[in-house]
Enzyme design. Sequence first.
Site, PDB file in Angstrom:
ATOM      1  N   ASP A 263      32.503  30.335  41.959  1.00 17.98           N
ATOM      2  CA  ASP A 263      33.687  30.332  42.805  1.00 17.98           C
ATOM      3  C   ASP A 263      33.194  30.138  44.232  1.00 17.98           C
ATOM      4  OD1 ASP A 263      36.184  30.426  43.913  1.00 17.98           O
ATOM      5  OD2 ASP A 263      36.834  32.241  42.864  1.00 17.98           O
TER       6      ASP A 263
HETATM    7  C1  BGC Z   1      39.431  30.591  44.558  1.00 14.16           C
HETATM    8  C2  BGC Z   1      39.334  29.550  43.473  1.00 14.16           C
HETATM    9  C3  BGC Z   1      39.444  28.189  44.082  1.00 14.16           C
HETATM   10  C4  BGC Z   1      38.360  28.017  45.116  1.00 14.16           C
HETATM   11  C5  BGC Z   1      38.369  26.675  45.803  1.00 14.16           C
HETATM   12  C6  BGC Z   1      38.462  30.327  45.688  1.00 14.16           C
HETATM   13  O1  BGC Z   1      38.687  31.170  46.764  1.00 14.16           O
HETATM   14  O2  BGC Z   1      39.197  31.865  44.010  1.00 14.16           O
HETATM   15  O3  BGC Z   1      40.311  29.742  42.498  1.00 14.16           O
HETATM   16  O4  BGC Z   1      39.371  27.208  43.078  1.00 14.16           O
HETATM   17  O5  BGC Z   1      38.533  29.003  46.122  1.00 14.16           O
HETATM   18  O6  BGC Z   1      39.462  26.553  46.617  1.00 14.16           O
END
Ligand code: BGC
Length: 756
Positions: A263
Amino acid sequence: MKLHIITFAVLLTTGALQAQRLPVYLDETQSIESRVEDALSRMTLDEKIAIIHAQSKFSSPGVGRLGIPELWCTDGPHGIRPDVLWDEWEQAGCSNDSCTAFPALTCLAATWNTDLALRYGQSIGEEARYRNKSVLLGPGVNICRTPLNGRSFEYMGEDPYLSGRMAVGYVKGVQQQGVAVCVKHYALNNNEHERYTSNVLCDERTLREIYLPAFEAAIREGGAWTLMGGYNLFRGQHACHNQYLMNEILKGEWGFDGAIISDWGGTQSTHEAIYNGLDLEYGTWTDGLSMGATNAYDNYLMAKPYRQLIVEGKVGEKELNDKVRRVLRLIYRTTMNRNRGFGSINSESHIQLAQEVGAEGIVLLKNDAPSILPLDLLNSTKRLLVVGENAIKMMTVGGGSSSLKAQHEIVPLDGLKARLAGTGVKVSYARGYVGDPGGEYNGVSTGQDLRDSRSADQLRDEAVQMAREADLVIFIGGLNKSGGQDNEGTDRADYALPYGQDQLIEALAQANPRLVVVNISGNAVAMPWLNSVPAVLQDWYLGSEAGTSLAQVLVGDVNPSGHLPITWYASLDQCAVHAPVLKQGRQRVADPRRYPGIERQDSTVHLWDIYYDEGLDIGYRYIDKQKFAPLFPFGFGLSYTTFTMHDAKVADATPGAVKVNVSVTNTGSRAGAEVVQLYVQDVKSSVARPVKELKAFQKVFLQPGETKEVTLTLNDRAFQFYDVAAMDWRSEPGRFNFLIGNSSKNILQTLAYDLK
Ligand code: BGC
């Protein structure tokens, strides 16, 4: 071997040595695996290091020298996110990046229609492809452990089986377009409160039976090409590079051959990232999560620090090569897949699908006789009053990373007005309350100005006065995507509706008993006014066509057939996570161990230990055990017609594929769809098992008077529990009951079955 004509020409003129340096994509006849090995063998250490971490917010480099393109990711999971600046979250301000906003995943789950999940995946995959994105960051399959979780709207409810079935459709549909899904957030990322420091402590059986099956289905049945490690920790180690979750379960037991993506900012340790399975690092800031530096990407934990260890001989290249192989495999499956189409965006079929999913996911929760829904446009409803901020508020902007720049968004009031034009029904509107007048996220703005300077009393009095003069009132409220509601990064403060809506609904009900409440949210909410209101619809975040879908259901163009993918608790303490289990003097109170966790802070560590002490008692499993009466049970949903279920029988008892037939008849006067749900109950077991668990379902469409027989198939897993001593799935011979109904509380047919 058939080589591309350019390669052939170069071979002739410059010889085999020169061919070694050719772009590697030219040979199209080889299998992906041999192309991966070929590319790997040509890459330098620096190229290998470069390909396993980001070069911008959403891209990682390919190998320019070898003609291997960059890899572009995008959120996800309900539409294709607007492009952001190279190094910033702020939108880039492009004019060609607006998309179709599909209904949020809770709505998709509420359709209980796996064909629709496949079509949803195909459509969103086409949009990703059109925008040249190779990895779509979704679907989200974290289990709804608590209705306070800010991100429930991005997930598919509380049941592992339902989430798994819907995820498989989504995954297949997207990947058919040559775009990879990224199943997220693995694993146990079940709340947003302190999400970077939540350390989940969950027993093995609960892990296997509740929190992993949807991921497992997406990987093993769906064939997902990537998966995202969550921000949280599991048993003291970060999920992104958790030895047990990633190496032992995902890559070991499940045989995952795709790439694990962190993530954004979820990578915390070079050493663990090297050895514990992480393949692609995204979103790291140089100090962890909060700030950047100009050379941030070189300082990523899997960049220079990793390279340094290899150069110094402290770690070998075995792990690196495995990561590079997986990233190359991903690129060959997606960006370099020459058989994939070009995609499409904002096409009629996508808009139509968004509308269809939206209408099919809306859940009719209440419609007391004499029913006021669908609206009677001919006789009783000539003066229609709509009240509530969510009737006019655009909801596709906001909520965190799933925020979109939709090409258009039809809000409920506009959808209703458009549908009622020419019918003679006069629609008026009163705001009723002011909630969140904002409409901006990372530089994308809805363009709406919803500020209203009137006081709460003035707004309420106006709505109540107008309600007295109307033939029927539709209140459209609920939650929104702002902080503390359905929103990434925060959890809800409590279970109640915000902005004084409860009082307003009561006042409206007194002013006019012909009141329909439409609740827009991704989570269950308290409904203290339920007895005063004759009709209630659960409307999720429906995207571009939100207003059209809602209008279709309100007037009866579409007969509602959504069923809840979550339990609608009467109060928070019906949810085991918040159940009063601790004695405090004479009172019993909820245990903070379960939620929000116990803060552990000393000089070296700052964690919130969250103990999943409730174990398997998630959603309806706890409701069943306690014999509670929720407001609406899991699986519940009404229709404008009526159905019966009859003649259930075990049609084939072959182990591994037990077939159960059941007939459904539409006994009303409208076409409609029913969801047949089969729950398995283990009558006697050596371990404590939930009273019953969903193990098969099917949605069936029926004309008035029509009967269809559906067949539900139960595989081995339908009977098994996770045997912790043996660390494997196991079933015990003996009596099982098959409980078949249209919700977890309304069981209409029961069959006994003896497992040999
Ligand atoms: C979120 C993800 C997301 C990623 C990219 C993160 O903060 O938890 O779900 O895909 O950011 O935007």
